[in-house]
Write an enzyme that holds these catalytic residues in place. Structure first.
Site, PDB file in Angstrom:
ATOM      1  CB  SER A 101      -8.748  -5.191  -2.897  1.00 23.81           C
ATOM      2  OG  SER A 101      -9.355  -3.925  -3.102  1.00 23.81           O
TER       3      SER A 101
ATOM      4  CG  ASP B  94      -2.039   1.013   1.113  1.00 29.58           C
ATOM      5  OD1 ASP B  94      -2.414   1.368  -0.022  1.00 29.58           O
ATOM      6  OD2 ASP B  94      -2.540   1.467   2.161  1.00 29.58           O
TER       7      ASP B  94
ATOM      8  CD  GLU C 201     -13.415  -4.867  -1.145  1.00 28.58           C
ATOM      9  OE1 GLU C 201     -12.237  -5.252  -1.352  1.00 28.58           O
ATOM     10  OE2 GLU C 201     -14.322  -5.624  -0.759  1.00 28.58           O
TER      11      GLU C 201
ATOM     12  NE  ARG D  85      -2.651  -1.216   4.652  1.00 26.12           N
ATOM     13  CZ  ARG D  85      -3.917  -1.289   4.283  1.00 26.12           C
ATOM     14  NH1 ARG D  85      -4.706  -2.178   4.837  1.00 26.12           N
ATOM     15  NH2 ARG D  85      -4.410  -0.479   3.362  1.00 26.12           N
TER      16      ARG D  85
ATOM     17  N   GLY E 221      -0.155   5.500  -4.349  1.00 26.82           N
ATOM     18  CA  GLY E 221      -0.811   6.752  -4.733  1.00 26.82           C
ATOM     19  C   GLY E 221      -0.242   7.925  -3.963  1.00 26.82           C
TER      20      GLY E 221
ATOM     21  CG  HIS F  42      -0.450   2.190  -9.252  1.00 30.66           C
ATOM     22  ND1 HIS F  42      -0.615   1.795  -7.941  1.00 30.66           N
ATOM     23  CD2 HIS F  42      -1.554   2.910  -9.558  1.00 30.66           C
ATOM     24  CE1 HIS F  42      -1.778   2.271  -7.491  1.00 30.66           C
ATOM     25  NE2 HIS F  42      -2.361   2.948  -8.446  1.00 30.66           N
TER      26      HIS F  42
ATOM     27  CG  LEU G 290       9.191 -17.113  -3.788  1.00 29.54           C
ATOM     28  CD1 LEU G 290       9.058 -17.177  -2.269  1.00 29.54           C
ATOM     29  CD2 LEU G 290       9.596 -15.702  -4.210  1.00 29.54           C
TER      30      LEU G 290
HETATM   31  C1  IPE Z   1      -5.369  -2.606   0.039  1.00 31.16           C
HETATM   32  O1  IPE Z   1      -5.081  -1.280  -0.158  1.00 31.16           O
HETATM   33  C2  IPE Z   1      -5.371  -3.348  -1.252  1.00 31.16           C
HETATM   34  C3  IPE Z   1      -4.084  -3.481  -1.927  1.00 31.16           C
HETATM   35  C4  IPE Z   1      -2.941  -3.055  -1.493  1.00 31.16           C
HETATM   36  C5  IPE Z   1      -4.114  -4.160  -3.167  1.00 31.16           C
HETATM   37  P1  IPE Z   1      -6.236  -0.166  -0.283  1.00 31.16           P
HETATM   38  O2  IPE Z   1      -5.545   1.105  -0.506  1.00 31.16           O
HETATM   39  O3  IPE Z   1      -7.217  -0.593  -1.312  1.00 31.16           O
HETATM   40  O4  IPE Z   1      -6.913  -0.252   1.141  1.00 31.16           O
HETATM   41  P2  IPE Z   1      -7.737   0.848   1.940  1.00 31.16           P
HETATM   42  O5  IPE Z   1      -8.757   1.397   0.993  1.00 31.16           O
HETATM   43  O6  IPE Z   1      -6.779   1.893   2.383  1.00 31.16           O
HETATM   44  O7  IPE Z   1      -8.323   0.113   3.095  1.00 31.16           O
HETATM   45  C1  IPE Z   2      -1.680   0.269  -3.291  1.00 31.37           C
HETATM   46  O1  IPE Z   2      -1.447   1.626  -3.308  1.00 31.37           O
HETATM   47  C2  IPE Z   2      -1.911  -0.322  -4.657  1.00 31.37           C
HETATM   48  C3  IPE Z   2      -3.308  -0.677  -4.929  1.00 31.37           C
HETATM   49  C4  IPE Z   2      -4.275  -0.677  -4.069  1.00 31.37           C
HETATM   50  C5  IPE Z   2      -3.610  -1.072  -6.290  1.00 31.37           C
HETATM   51  P1  IPE Z   2      -2.635   2.678  -3.311  1.00 31.37           P
HETATM   52  O2  IPE Z   2      -3.004   2.938  -4.727  1.00 31.37           O
HETATM   53  O3  IPE Z   2      -3.744   2.229  -2.446  1.00 31.37           O
HETATM   54  O4  IPE Z   2      -1.920   3.945  -2.685  1.00 31.37           O
HETATM   55  P2  IPE Z   2      -2.500   4.920  -1.569  1.00 31.37           P
HETATM   56  O5  IPE Z   2      -2.898   4.068  -0.410  1.00 31.37           O
HETATM   57  O6  IPE Z   2      -3.658   5.621  -2.174  1.00 31.37           O
HETATM   58  O7  IPE Z   2      -1.358   5.819  -1.247  1.00 31.37           O
HETATM   59 MG    MG Z   3      -4.117   2.457  -0.461  1.00 31.35          MG
END
Ligand code: IPE
Ligand code: IPE
Ligand code: MG
Length: 253
Positions: free
Chosen positions: A66, A21, A68, A189, A24, A38, A132
């Protein structure tokens, strides 16, 4: 000196799961758009996969997308899917060279056809590899997985092939998409959030959790070693007392 030198090879987790995570925010903090984050995150994937393989970790599950996440802006979703296809294509040779076997867990039907095809080919090509096991969680969520498992078990029961009394934890596991893999001992995480976000809810029951502020594009080999070292300081009790654990009673969860 690398933190790697301090790792006790006898107490490695067999399975490490990671919520990657913070891509972004990493990009925004640099005045760039989210997709840039990304793209940068791919280099961290490379490094962490290499570090895990070198150490001798048997299973590495990466939460890449995910269920979501489908609700994000179309542009971002399409960008991630394109990045995924391009990355698999490019990395397949490295997987082969390093004896890494690719697996995918999640709701495949939701993925674009090209993506599904690419993933199937890469999984088939690497099926004979014995190093692995790299498990990509894509269009994955625990609630989807558990509901899907329940649906399948209910269908078996309705058809008279399973008696409700036979439904045990062992049987239930056979219906999860993680059935070939042991439960993760360590869940990492990145990105600073302290939550599970619908990831491996059933399988993480006794995992050690490790949270770091580092955004995923900044998480590299040394950060991975740091997480393993932290794991090695934990006493895993599985509901028992510390004394029992120190007397070396078998620790079967
Ligand atoms: C969790 O991250 C999913 C992945 C890293 C693929 P999110 O950014 O989607 O989670 P929330 O929205 O902060 O809970
Ligand atoms: C995790 O990073 C990657 C995916 C969920 C695809 P995010 O895109 O959720 O990045 P933040 O959490 O918004 O910084
Ligand atoms: Mg995120």
């Amino acid at each position: 000196m690398s933190l790697r030198d301090n790792i006790d090879q006898q107490h490695l987790p067999a399975h490490v799961a990671i919520i990657m995570d913070g891509n972004g925010r990493w990009a925004k903090e640099r005045g760039k758009d989210r997709l840039y984050g990304h793209h940068e995150g791919v280099q961290s994937v490379r490094e962490v996969v290499e570090a895990a393989a070198e150490l001798g970790v048997r299973y590495l599950t990466l939460y890449a997308f995910s269920t979501e996440n489908w609700d994000r802006p179309t542009e971002e979703v399409n960008g991630i899917m394109e990045l995924l296809v391009a990355t698999i294509r490019r990395e397949i040779e490295t997987l082969q060279k390093n004896n890494i076997r690719l697996h995918v867990i999640g709701d495949e039907d939701m993925l674009p056809a090209t993506c599904r095809q690419e993933l199937r080919e890469a999984s088939a090509l690497t099926a004979g590899n014995t190093g692995l096991n790299l498990i990509m969680a894509l269009s994955y969520s625990s609630r989807w997985e558990i509901t899907d498992a329940v649906k399948k078990i209910a269908a078996e029961a309705a058809a008279g092939r399973i008696r409700p009394a036979e439904i045990s934890q062992e049987l239930f596991r056979q219906y999860l998409c993680t059935r070939p893999f042991p439960d993760p001992e360590l869940m990492i995480r990145t990105g600073g959030e302290h939550r599970i976000s619908n990831f491996l809810l059933y399988q993480l029951a006794y995992a050690e959790l490790y949270f770091t502020q580092a955004r995923w594009p900044d998480f590299r080999k040394e950060n991975f070693y740091e997480a393993i070292l932290d794991y090695q300081t934990r006493e895993r009790r599985f509901g028992k007392t510390s004394e029992q654990i120190q007397q070396n009673e078998p620790i079967v969860p």
